[in-house]
Motif scaffolding. Structure first.
Motif, short mmCIF file in Angstrom:
data_model
loop_
_atom_site.label_atom_id
_atom_site.label_comp_id
_atom_site.label_asym_id
_atom_site.label_seq_id
_atom_site.Cartn_x
_atom_site.Cartn_y
_atom_site.Cartn_z
N ILE A 71 -57.46 -14.05 40.05
CA ILE A 71 -57.19 -12.76 40.67
C ILE A 71 -56.30 -13.01 41.87
N LYS A 72 -55.16 -12.38 41.88
CA LYS A 72 -54.20 -12.55 42.96
C LYS A 72 -53.95 -11.21 43.62
N LYS A 73 -53.81 -11.25 44.93
CA LYS A 73 -53.46 -10.04 45.66
C LYS A 73 -51.94 -9.91 45.68
N ILE A 74 -51.47 -8.72 45.41
CA ILE A 74 -50.06 -8.46 45.37
C ILE A 74 -49.68 -7.50 46.48
N LYS A 75 -48.65 -7.84 47.21
CA LYS A 75 -48.17 -6.93 48.24
C LYS A 75 -47.33 -5.85 47.59
N VAL A 122 -63.41 -14.60 27.38
CA VAL A 122 -63.43 -15.83 28.19
C VAL A 122 -62.13 -15.98 28.95
N LYS A 123 -61.00 -15.73 28.30
CA LYS A 123 -59.71 -15.82 28.98
C LYS A 123 -59.62 -14.80 30.10
N PHE A 124 -60.14 -13.62 29.86
CA PHE A 124 -60.08 -12.57 30.87
C PHE A 124 -60.95 -12.91 32.07
N TYR A 161 -47.69 -14.00 29.53
CA TYR A 161 -47.62 -12.61 29.96
C TYR A 161 -48.59 -12.39 31.10
N TYR A 162 -48.21 -11.56 32.03
CA TYR A 162 -49.06 -11.25 33.17
C TYR A 162 -49.32 -9.75 33.20
#
Length: 59
Positions: free
Chosen positions: A51-55, A44-46, A6-7
Motif C-alpha cells: 500500500i503506497k500513499k500517492i500525492k 493472496v496477491k491482493f 499493472y498497477y
C-alpha cells in the motif's frame, strides 16, 4: 518476452469491496463443489500488495 505489470490505485473503501466480492465468489464456488484455486491466488496477491500513499494535485 517479459510479463507486463499493472498497477491499480484504490482507496480503502474500494479495497474492502474487492476483497468482499472475491470472498463471496470463492464461497459460492466452494458451495457448488467447484475449484476456487484461481480466486485464492488472486486474494493472496491482493493481500500481499503493498500500500503506497500517492500525492494528489490540488484541483
Amino acid at each position: 518476452m517479459r510479463n507486463q505489470k499493472y498497477y491499480i490505485a484504490n482507496d480503502e473503501y474500494e479495497r474492502r469491496i474487492i476483497i468482499n466480492s472475491l470472498n463471496n465468489l470463492r464461497n459460492r464456488l466452494i458451495a457448488d463443489g467447484r475449484y476456487s484455486d484461481a480466486i485464492d491466488e488472486i486474494l493472496v496477491k491482493f493481500f500481499k500488495a503493498s500500500i503506497k500513499k500517492i500525492k494528489r494535485k490540488a484541483d
